[in-house]
Structures are given as structure tokens and as C-alpha cells.
Scaffold this active site. Structure first.
Site, mmCIF file in Angstrom:
data_model
loop_
_atom_site.group_PDB
_atom_site.id
_atom_site.type_symbol
_atom_site.label_atom_id
_atom_site.label_comp_id
_atom_site.label_asym_id
_atom_site.label_seq_id
_atom_site.Cartn_x
_atom_site.Cartn_y
_atom_site.Cartn_z
ATOM 1 C CE1 TYR A 218 -62.733 -10.346 124.902
ATOM 2 C CE2 TYR A 218 -61.963 -11.994 122.954
ATOM 3 C CZ TYR A 218 -62.997 -11.550 123.952
ATOM 4 O OH TYR A 218 -64.189 -11.570 123.167
ATOM 5 N NE ARG B 51 -66.834 -16.528 125.601
ATOM 6 C CZ ARG B 51 -65.940 -17.651 125.631
ATOM 7 N NH1 ARG B 51 -66.407 -18.390 126.646
ATOM 8 N NH2 ARG B 51 -65.077 -17.862 124.896
ATOM 9 C CG HIS C 95 -60.041 -16.558 124.639
ATOM 10 N ND1 HIS C 95 -60.030 -16.046 125.973
ATOM 11 C CD2 HIS C 95 -61.010 -15.664 123.537
ATOM 12 C CE1 HIS C 95 -60.394 -14.983 125.638
ATOM 13 N NE2 HIS C 95 -61.108 -14.984 124.853
ATOM 14 C CE LYS D 14 -68.493 -15.948 121.187
ATOM 15 N NZ LYS D 14 -68.335 -14.416 121.014
#
Length: 327
Positions: free
Chosen positions: A314, A199, A305, A224
């Protein structure tokens, strides 16, 4: 007993009761002042009174500014959030008192924002505001009911699936080559994003102390979702990292998020590529990795993820490729 007196062209009502702070409010007519004073006294008699003075005297802008000063510095991504909140402070909504934040006022703000930004942006704006209002209620004693849950949200946009064609990718990589006044960090940042699927925030936070070229890994202590992750580095990523100078502050890509965003936007304009965002590079990277890492567990460990449903957003295989696999 309430006291009513005239002050200029207004009537001021003051209610004083033992065990309660004095409550004062001004009205256009004496009747309104008396009616308000009686309602406050009745609530005090029933023991249900909660002061709204602070909510009436404090604007949303003041609450946002306090949130920026006290809360944002301790949050990951606080710098980007501050930029968004500063813009909100310039809106008409921010001039209202906290007591004046009605569902109608929020709906008007929503509709005005939809005229200039996408529904996804409006949904995020409302989520930010709701979080700030809830914080002011819990932590700062602002006595209101959060109006945002009562307001209809714009329809959530479908997940993006923008993938560059080979020609578009060639034009983009040409547009980020550092020539003249172009940012010299844009090319390595773009390639690393395509090679690692990091990211933007993870890439900009990556430090040389967490990069091991010998073991071909990059360690991300905070991501994140709040978990650490070790990212494997491809041969292309190793090649790029090996040529980069080491910045004084120890970061691999010494850029601010807003600087990278602006430089990438200009590059897309030069390359004549429309409707393409920095985060779309992550989609491309994960889609390519899926052909090399068919094991979903392995792919998720690289991308970071936590659920298959999110990972599927994605991964964008072409129908032609799937047909070829079917035989």
C-alpha cells in the site's frame, strides 16, 4: 437383495439392507441398474458405504441459497457476499448437482468467468465456492470431495499501484461535489478515505458514538482482520466531520457499499479517470501518511496492517522522492 423394476423408460434399482437407509437410483438400461446395485451392496458388506443420495439430489444453487440464509447473516461483510453469491446462482454451474461438481465442470466455469472478469475476481469466486462446498461437507452431510483444489487457478494479479496525479485528484474532487442529483455523501466519504486510510467497510460502519472530535480519534471496534483500531484524525478530517449532519441510524456515512461503489464509479467517469477503484484511495492515503509517519510501527497502527509485507503493498513512493532523500 436389490430389486430392479422398470418405471416408464427407465430402470430403477433399490437396495435395502438392515442398518442402512434405502438407496434408489434410475438408469437407462437394466445392466447399468444391476451393476450399480451390486457395487452398493459390496460397499455395504465391507462397511465402507456412504450415501451420496443427498449430493446427487441437491443442486449447487440450493446449497448456495441455504448458505445465504443460514451463514451469511452472521458474517461481517455478509451483505456484499450475498450479492456475489446471488450472481453465482444464475450461472450454469449452479444448476449441477453437488455430485456433478467435477474438476472439469469447475474448470469450465473458471474459463467462462475469465471471458468477462479479471483473474483476481475469478480467484475470489473460486475461494467463495470452495468455502461453501467445505461447509456443506462438514455441516450438512453432503458426501462429495471438494473439486476446487484440483483446478488450476488463474495467475494472481500484481498488487495495484494506481496513484492519482494532482490533476486527476482535482478532477475527481470536483466530480464528487454534491450538485443536482449527485449523492451528497460521496464528497465527505472520499475526503475521509484520503485523510484516514480507512477501508470502505470501516468507513461505512463508523458511528458517531465512536468519534471523538476533541481527542481527534475515531474508534473502529471491528476491522477486516478482526481487531479493534483507533484511527487518528487529521485537521482536514476534523473539518469534514464537523460539518456533517448526524443521521438517524448513528452512522457517519449512511450509505450501503453498493450505493457508494456505483456513485464513485459514475464520478470517475465524469472526471475522465480510468482504472481507478475506491480502494485505491487507501493506497494514496497510506503513501502520504508515510511521509509524515516514517516510523513503520506508527504507520501500521494507523493503517491496521499486521505485517510489513502487506503494508508495503500500500506504500507507493515515487522514485523521484526517493532520489531526493538519497541526496
Amino acid at each position: 437383495m436389490a430389486s430392479i423394476r422398470r418405471r416408464g423408460d427407465k430402470w430403477q434399482a433399490r437396495v435395502s439392507r438392515h442398518g442402512f437407509p434405502s438407496e434408489t437410483k434410475s438408469f437407462a438400461s437394466r445392466q447399468d441398474a444391476e451393476r450399480w446395485a451390486r457395487s452398493i451392496e459390496q460397499e455395504m458388506d465391507r462397511g465402507s458405504f456412504v450415501s451420496r443420495s443427498e449430493a446427487e439430489s441437491t443442486t449447487l444453487k440450493e446449497i448456495i441459497e441455504r448458505y445465504i440464509d443460514e451463514v451469511c447473516p452472521d458474517k461481517r461483510g455478509g451483505t456484499d457476499e450475498i450479492i456475489r453469491l446471488r450472481a453465482t446462482c444464475r450461472s450454469k454451474l449452479a444448476k449441477l448437482s453437488m455430485a456433478g461438481l467435477t474438476p472439469k465442470a469447475i474448470a469450465t466455469y473458471r474459463d467462462e468467468r475469465l471471458e468477462s472478469v479479471a483473474p483476481g475476481t475469478v480467484i475470489r469466486d473460486l475461494a467463495y465456492l470452495s468455502s461453501i462446498i467445505n461447509h456443506s461437507i462438514r455441516e450438512w452431510g453432503i458426501n462429495i470431495t471438494n473439486p476446487i483444489p484440483k483446478v488450476r487457478k488463474p495467475p494472481a494479479p500484481q498488487g495495484r499501484d494506481r496513484i492519482l496525479s494532482p490533476d486527476e485528484e482535482a478532477r475527481l474532487l470536483s466530480a464528487v461535489v454534491p450538485t443536482g442529483r449527485r449523492n451528497p455523501w460521496l464528497l465527505p466519504a472520499t475526503i475521509l478515505s484520503l485523510e484516514t486510510a480507512m477501508r470502505r467497510g470501516e468507513l461505512l460502519a463508523l458511528r458517531w458514538s465512536n468519534v471523538d472530535l476533541q481527542s481527534r480519534t475515531a474508534y473502529l471496534p471491528m476491522t477486516k482482520n478482526g481487531l479493534a483500531r483507533t484511527v487518528p484524525l487529521s485537521s482536514k478530517a476534523i473539518e469534514v466531520l464537523s460539518t456533517l449532519p448526524h443521521s438517524i441510524d448513528g452512522t457517519v456515512i449512511p450509505l450501503r457499499a453498493c450505493t457508494l461503489h456505483a456513485a464513485f464509479k459514475r464520478a470517475c467517469t465524469r472526471a475522465q479517470i480510468a482504472n481507478f477503484h475506491w480502494h485505491d484511495l487507501r493506497h494514496i492515503a497510506i503513501t502520504r501518511m508515510a511521509t509524515k509517519l516514517p516510523n513503520v510501527i506508527e504507520l501500521a497502527s494507523v493503517s491496521g496492517h499486521q505485517s510489513l509485507a502487506m503494508l508495503k503493498r500500500y506504500y507507493h513512493p515515487s522514485a523521484t522522492e526517493l532520489a531526493r532523500k538519497l541526496g
